[in-house]
Design a protein around this motif. Structure first.
Motif, PDB file in Angstrom:
ATOM      1  N   GLU A  44       0.860  -1.167  -0.006  1.00  0.00           N
ATOM      2  CA  GLU A  44      -0.027   0.250   0.138  1.00  0.00           C
ATOM      3  C   GLU A  44       0.900   1.427   0.004  1.00  0.00           C
ATOM      4  OE1 GLU A  44      -3.941  -1.731   2.445  1.00  0.00           O
ATOM      5  OE2 GLU A  44      -2.237  -1.157   3.496  1.00  0.00           O
ATOM      6  N   GLN A  45       1.981   1.419   0.781  1.00  0.00           N
ATOM      7  CA  GLN A  45       2.903   2.464   0.654  1.00  0.00           C
ATOM      8  C   GLN A  45       3.480   2.548  -0.812  1.00  0.00           C
ATOM      9  OE1 GLN A  45       5.883   1.675   3.684  1.00  0.00           O
ATOM     10  NE2 GLN A  45       4.333   1.223   5.467  1.00  0.00           N
ATOM     11  N   ASP A  46       3.831   1.495  -1.233  1.00  0.00           N
ATOM     12  CA  ASP A  46       4.411   1.442  -2.753  1.00  0.00           C
ATOM     13  C   ASP A  46       3.375   2.111  -3.539  1.00  0.00           C
ATOM     14  OD1 ASP A  46       6.634   0.385  -1.780  1.00  0.00           O
ATOM     15  OD2 ASP A  46       6.169  -1.554  -2.403  1.00  0.00           O
ATOM     16  N   PHE A  47       2.077   1.588  -3.384  1.00  0.00           N
ATOM     17  CA  PHE A  47       1.171   2.164  -4.402  1.00  0.00           C
ATOM     18  C   PHE A  47       0.926   3.732  -4.316  1.00  0.00           C
ATOM     19  CE2 PHE A  47      -3.485   3.386  -5.357  1.00  0.00           C
ATOM     20  CZ  PHE A  47      -3.293   2.529  -6.506  1.00  0.00           C
ATOM     21  N   ILE A  48       0.939   4.147  -3.031  1.00  0.00           N
ATOM     22  CA  ILE A  48       0.970   5.714  -2.756  1.00  0.00           C
ATOM     23  C   ILE A  48       2.032   6.298  -3.457  1.00  0.00           C
ATOM     24  CG2 ILE A  48       1.106   7.455  -0.915  1.00  0.00           C
ATOM     25  CD1 ILE A  48      -0.810   5.642   0.799  1.00  0.00           C
ATOM     26  N   MET A  49       3.446   5.804  -3.181  1.00  0.00           N
ATOM     27  CA  MET A  49       4.608   6.422  -3.888  1.00  0.00           C
ATOM     28  C   MET A  49       4.386   6.511  -5.215  1.00  0.00           C
ATOM     29  SD  MET A  49       6.382   7.660  -1.516  1.00  0.00           S
ATOM     30  CE  MET A  49       7.841   8.052  -2.405  1.00  0.00           C
ATOM     31  N   GLN A  50       3.893   5.200  -5.902  1.00  0.00           N
ATOM     32  CA  GLN A  50       3.704   5.354  -7.393  1.00  0.00           C
ATOM     33  C   GLN A  50       2.828   6.261  -7.707  1.00  0.00           C
ATOM     34  OE1 GLN A  50       5.718   3.445  -9.483  1.00  0.00           O
ATOM     35  NE2 GLN A  50       5.128   4.826 -10.551  1.00  0.00           N
ATOM     36  N   LEU A  52       1.996   9.138  -6.333  1.00  0.00           N
ATOM     37  CA  LEU A  52       2.523  10.589  -6.209  1.00  0.00           C
ATOM     38  C   LEU A  52       3.657  10.593  -7.655  1.00  0.00           C
ATOM     39  CD1 LEU A  52       3.297  10.921  -2.353  1.00  0.00           C
ATOM     40  CD2 LEU A  52       1.439  11.810  -3.715  1.00  0.00           C
ATOM     41  N   LEU A  53       4.626   9.822  -7.649  1.00  0.00           N
ATOM     42  CA  LEU A  53       5.403   9.887  -8.550  1.00  0.00           C
ATOM     43  C   LEU A  53       4.662   9.875 -10.191  1.00  0.00           C
ATOM     44  CD1 LEU A  53       8.066   7.143  -7.408  1.00  0.00           C
ATOM     45  CD2 LEU A  53       8.264   9.653  -7.263  1.00  0.00           C
ATOM     46  N   ASP A  54       3.715   9.560 -10.308  1.00  0.00           N
ATOM     47  CA  ASP A  54       2.945   9.685 -11.522  1.00  0.00           C
ATOM     48  C   ASP A  54       2.023  10.836 -11.403  1.00  0.00           C
ATOM     49  OD1 ASP A  54       4.177   7.169 -12.645  1.00  0.00           O
ATOM     50  OD2 ASP A  54       2.401   5.972 -11.919  1.00  0.00           O
ATOM     51  N   SER A  55       2.228  11.632 -10.771  1.00  0.00           N
ATOM     52  CA  SER A  55       1.444  12.826 -10.664  1.00  0.00           C
ATOM     53  C   SER A  55       0.080  12.585 -10.308  1.00  0.00           C
ATOM     54  CB  SER A  55       1.529  13.863 -11.668  1.00  0.00           C
ATOM     55  OG  SER A  55       2.886  14.048 -11.956  1.00  0.00           O
ATOM     56  N   GLY A  56      -0.599  11.537  -9.993  1.00  0.00           N
ATOM     57  CA  GLY A  56      -1.820  11.282  -9.314  1.00  0.00           C
ATOM     58  C   GLY A  56      -2.495  10.769 -10.740  1.00  0.00           C
ATOM     59  N   SER A  57      -1.880  10.289 -11.652  1.00  0.00           N
ATOM     60  CA  SER A  57      -2.379   9.782 -13.027  1.00  0.00           C
ATOM     61  C   SER A  57      -2.609   8.228 -12.899  1.00  0.00           C
ATOM     62  CB  SER A  57      -1.608   9.913 -14.209  1.00  0.00           C
ATOM     63  OG  SER A  57      -1.997   9.437 -15.587  1.00  0.00           O
ATOM     64  N   LEU A  58      -4.047   8.070 -12.804  1.00  0.00           N
ATOM     65  CA  LEU A  58      -4.147   6.417 -12.640  1.00  0.00           C
ATOM     66  C   LEU A  58      -4.144   5.833 -14.118  1.00  0.00           C
ATOM     67  CD1 LEU A  58      -7.469   6.537 -10.381  1.00  0.00           C
ATOM     68  CD2 LEU A  58      -4.884   5.959  -9.529  1.00  0.00           C
ATOM     69  N   LYS A  59      -4.220   6.483 -14.868  1.00  0.00           N
ATOM     70  CA  LYS A  59      -4.095   6.000 -16.324  1.00  0.00           C
ATOM     71  C   LYS A  59      -2.678   5.508 -16.471  1.00  0.00           C
ATOM     72  CE  LYS A  59      -4.756   7.067 -21.216  1.00  0.00           C
ATOM     73  NZ  LYS A  59      -5.227   8.209 -22.134  1.00  0.00           N
ATOM     74  N   GLU A  60      -1.800   6.352 -16.262  1.00  0.00           N
ATOM     75  CA  GLU A  60      -0.235   6.080 -16.225  1.00  0.00           C
ATOM     76  C   GLU A  60      -0.026   5.107 -15.185  1.00  0.00           C
ATOM     77  OE1 GLU A  60       3.665   6.390 -17.481  1.00  0.00           O
ATOM     78  OE2 GLU A  60       1.750   7.478 -18.216  1.00  0.00           O
ATOM     79  N   MET A  61      -0.648   4.930 -13.911  1.00  0.00           N
ATOM     80  CA  MET A  61      -0.253   3.814 -13.304  1.00  0.00           C
ATOM     81  C   MET A  61      -0.630   2.564 -13.593  1.00  0.00           C
ATOM     82  SD  MET A  61      -0.947   5.247  -9.417  1.00  0.00           S
ATOM     83  CE  MET A  61      -0.553   3.759  -8.547  1.00  0.00           C
ATOM     84  N   ALA A  62      -1.750   2.437 -14.400  1.00  0.00           N
ATOM     85  CA  ALA A  62      -2.413   1.364 -14.777  1.00  0.00           C
ATOM     86  C   ALA A  62      -1.508   0.795 -15.998  1.00  0.00           C
ATOM     87  CB  ALA A  62      -3.895   1.622 -15.569  1.00  0.00           C
ATOM     88  N   ASN A  63      -1.120   1.817 -16.950  1.00  0.00           N
ATOM     89  CA  ASN A  63      -0.133   1.242 -17.974  1.00  0.00           C
ATOM     90  C   ASN A  63       1.202   0.715 -17.297  1.00  0.00           C
ATOM     91  OD1 ASN A  63      -1.784   2.184 -19.950  1.00  0.00           O
ATOM     92  ND2 ASN A  63      -1.032   4.129 -20.183  1.00  0.00           N
ATOM     93  N   LYS A  64       1.739   1.482 -16.275  1.00  0.00           N
ATOM     94  CA  LYS A  64       3.072   0.753 -15.892  1.00  0.00           C
ATOM     95  C   LYS A  64       2.921  -0.507 -15.106  1.00  0.00           C
ATOM     96  CE  LYS A  64       5.374   5.353 -15.314  1.00  0.00           C
ATOM     97  NZ  LYS A  64       5.914   6.063 -14.237  1.00  0.00           N
ATOM     98  N   MET A  65       1.536  -0.591 -14.468  1.00  0.00           N
ATOM     99  CA  MET A  65       1.395  -2.034 -13.798  1.00  0.00           C
ATOM    100  C   MET A  65       1.002  -3.048 -14.717  1.00  0.00           C
ATOM    101  SD  MET A  65      -0.388  -0.094 -10.592  1.00  0.00           S
ATOM    102  CE  MET A  65      -0.709  -1.577  -9.502  1.00  0.00           C
ATOM    103  N   GLY A  66       0.599  -2.850 -15.673  1.00  0.00           N
ATOM    104  CA  GLY A  66       0.056  -3.585 -16.808  1.00  0.00           C
ATOM    105  C   GLY A  66      -1.430  -4.097 -16.381  1.00  0.00           C
TER     106      GLY A  66
END
Length: 86
Positions: A44-50, A52-66
Motif C-alpha cells: 500500500e505504501q508502494d502504491f501511494i508512492m507510485q 505521487l510519482l505519476d502525478s496522480g495519474s491512474l491511467k499512467e499507473m495502470a499502464n506501468k502496472m499492466g
C-alpha cells in the motif's frame, strides 16, 4: 528491511518504544504512535508512492502496472477507505 507492522509471534500491532540517533547516540524511550503512512502495508505504501510519482495519474499507473484503469481505481478506493478507518 521493511518496518514490521505486526508481531511475528502473535500478529498483533507493533508499538515503537525507542528511537536512536546514529550521529550523536542519543536514545529516546517512550510509547510512540506510528505515522499514518507507516500503518499501511508495504504494498500500500508502494502504491501511494507510485501514485505521487505519476502525478496522480491512474491511467499512467495502470499502464506501468499492466492492469486496467478500473482495477487501479478500485485499489485506490480501497486504500482511501482503509486510511479513513485508521
Amino acid at each position: 528491511m521493511k518496518f514490521p507492522l505486526h508481531c511475528p509471534a502473535c500478529n498483533h500491532d507493533m508499538t515503537v518504544v525507542k528511537l536512536y540517533c546514529d550521529h550523536c547516540q542519543t536514545e529516546v524511550s517512550g510509547k510512540f504512535g506510528l505515522p499514518l503512512f507507516l500503518k499501511l502495508e508495504p504494498d500500500e505504501q508502494d502504491f501511494i508512492m507510485q501514485f505521487l510519482l505519476d502525478s496522480g495519474s491512474l491511467k499512467e499507473m495502470a499502464n506501468k502496472m499492466g492492469k486496467s484503469y478500473p482495477t487501479v481505481r478500485n485499489k485506490l478506493d480501497e486504500l482511501i477507505e482503509k486510511i479513513k478507518s485508521l
